[in-house]
Design a protein around this motif. Structure first.
Motif, PDB file in Angstrom:
ATOM      1  N   ASN A 138       0.783  -1.240   0.000  1.00 21.26           N
ATOM      2  CA  ASN A 138       0.000   0.000   0.000  1.00 21.26           C
ATOM      3  C   ASN A 138       0.812   1.286   0.000  1.00 21.26           C
ATOM      4  O   ASN A 138       0.251   2.368   0.172  1.00 21.26           O
ATOM      5  N   ALA A 140       2.276   4.574  -1.167  1.00 29.28           N
ATOM      6  CA  ALA A 140       1.970   5.511  -2.251  1.00 29.28           C
ATOM      7  C   ALA A 140       3.241   6.001  -2.930  1.00 29.28           C
ATOM      8  O   ALA A 140       3.236   6.376  -4.108  1.00 29.28           O
ATOM      9  N   SER A 141       4.371   6.011  -2.181  1.00 25.11           N
ATOM     10  CA  SER A 141       5.653   6.457  -2.733  1.00 25.11           C
ATOM     11  C   SER A 141       6.778   5.879  -1.895  1.00 25.11           C
ATOM     12  O   SER A 141       6.555   5.365  -0.795  1.00 25.11           O
ATOM     13  N   SER A 151       5.094  -0.680  -5.373  1.00 22.48           N
ATOM     14  CA  SER A 151       4.048  -1.295  -4.555  1.00 22.48           C
ATOM     15  C   SER A 151       2.863  -1.707  -5.412  1.00 22.48           C
ATOM     16  O   SER A 151       2.685  -1.215  -6.538  1.00 22.48           O
ATOM     17  N   ARG A 153      -0.124  -0.917  -4.849  1.00 23.84           N
ATOM     18  CA  ARG A 153      -0.953   0.288  -5.001  1.00 23.84           C
ATOM     19  C   ARG A 153      -0.507   1.114  -6.199  1.00 23.84           C
ATOM     20  O   ARG A 153      -1.339   1.617  -6.973  1.00 23.84           O
ATOM     21  N   GLN A 154       0.804   1.253  -6.389  1.00 19.40           N
ATOM     22  CA  GLN A 154       1.313   2.011  -7.531  1.00 19.40           C
ATOM     23  C   GLN A 154       0.992   1.309  -8.849  1.00 19.40           C
ATOM     24  O   GLN A 154       0.745   1.962  -9.861  1.00 19.40           O
ATOM     25  N   ILE A 155       1.006  -0.006  -8.831  1.00 12.79           N
ATOM     26  CA  ILE A 155       0.755  -0.767 -10.058  1.00 12.79           C
ATOM     27  C   ILE A 155      -0.724  -0.746 -10.441  1.00 12.79           C
ATOM     28  O   ILE A 155      -1.071  -0.548 -11.608  1.00 12.79           O
ATOM     29  N   THR A 156      -1.595  -0.939  -9.449  1.00 17.10           N
ATOM     30  CA  THR A 156      -3.023  -1.118  -9.739  1.00 17.10           C
ATOM     31  C   THR A 156      -3.875   0.088  -9.412  1.00 17.10           C
ATOM     32  O   THR A 156      -5.034   0.158  -9.840  1.00 17.10           O
ATOM     33  N   GLY A 157      -3.337   1.030  -8.605  1.00 23.20           N
ATOM     34  CA  GLY A 157      -4.119   2.192  -8.199  1.00 23.20           C
ATOM     35  C   GLY A 157      -5.100   1.914  -7.089  1.00 23.20           C
ATOM     36  O   GLY A 157      -5.946   2.766  -6.769  1.00 23.20           O
ATOM     37  N   LYS A 158      -4.990   0.733  -6.439  1.00 23.57           N
ATOM     38  CA  LYS A 158      -5.943   0.356  -5.396  1.00 23.57           C
ATOM     39  C   LYS A 158      -5.238   0.101  -4.062  1.00 23.57           C
ATOM     40  O   LYS A 158      -4.135  -0.442  -4.023  1.00 23.57           O
ATOM     41  N   ARG A 160      -5.360  -2.031  -0.593  1.00 23.92           N
ATOM     42  CA  ARG A 160      -5.902  -3.340  -0.230  1.00 23.92           C
ATOM     43  C   ARG A 160      -5.714  -3.626   1.260  1.00 23.92           C
ATOM     44  O   ARG A 160      -4.822  -3.075   1.895  1.00 23.92           O
TER      45      ARG A 160
END
Length: 247
Positions: A138, A140-141, A151, A153-158, A160
């Motif tokens: 998760n 963001a950066s 991460s 999150r960076q790959i999928t935009g979600k 979890r």
């Protein structure tokens, strides 16, 4: 089964350290898992620190009695764990999820996770393997010195639920561990090899300060990497070669 029981810890310095203490006290059964979203002093390979943000899955540890393997087959367990982590991550991030030898999880040319296995030996008896798995979920950066990290999150935009994903990872691990039978060693090794970062592709490497172009040709059952340079295949152990990744 892997992940039964499954313990969630509010905060801990290292789930591997906690699991090791529990094993040494004789208070666990094989397959027990510990998860926390707040690990303050995680451990990486060769003494490195594993940095994680709250909400990450990087603090998942399983205590396993590797009765299915002789001590001489330690790398087979590392290979099975890497395949399981790759299976889990690729179910969300897709087929560009791969394994960087020996057991880092990559997405394209960026690091998505890592694995640390610590062994408990009693003489020549392999009593327990303490399996720590870290996957970037998760964040963001990342800070500038971790420019090659990525991460989910960076790959999928979600975003979890990390504990849910950790339980799913235990299921993937259970499946791969069950494949550790002598008749299946060769097939697992072949699958592991073909899912490697830079498999059969030219890339830059460094050995003893020298940078050169090489091609990964395979991995031996003991974990040595077969790297071809100028038509000659070298057999390299852990820490003997550095992957050069320009970003």
């Amino acid at each position: 089964m892997i992940g039964h029981p499954f313990h969630i810890l509010d905060e801990i310095d290292s789930t591997n350290n906690y699991a090791m203490a529990q094993v040494n006290s004789g208070q666990v059964t094989s397959g027990t898992a510990w998860f926390t979203s707040n690990q303050t002093a995680g451990k990486g390979t060769r003494g490195k620190q594993w940095l994680a943000q709250p909400g990450d899955i990087s603090a998942l540890t399983i205590a396993l009695q590797p009765a299915m393997l002789p001590l001489s087959r330690q790398f087979m367990l590392s290979m099975a764990v890497a395949l399981a982590a790759c299976d889990c991550y690729s179910s969300y991030a897709g087929d560009e999820t791969i394994i960087k030898w020996p057991n880092d999880i990559y997405w394209r040319d960026r690091k998505a996770g890592g694995i640390l296995i610590e062994n408990v030996l009693r003489g020549n008896i392999w009593q327990y393997a303490i399996i720590g798995i870290g996957l970037n979920i998760n964040q963001a950066s990342f800070p500038p010195d971790l420019s090659n990290a990525v991460s989910l999150r960076q790959i999928t935009g979600k975003v979890r639920e990390a504990s849910t994903l950790a339980r799913e990872l235990c299921t993937f691990l259970d499946k791969r561990i069950r494949q550790l039978q002598p008749a299946g060693y060769e097939a697992l090794l072949q699958e592991y090899s073909t899912r490697l970062f830079r498999w059969q592709q030219p890339g830059l490497y460094r050995i003893n300060g020298e940078i050169f172009e090489g091609v990964i040709r395979g991995v031996l059952p003991d974990g040595h990497l077969c790297l071809e340079k100028d038509g000659v295949v070298m057999q390299l152990g852990f820490g003997e070669v550095e992957f050069i990744i320009n970003r």
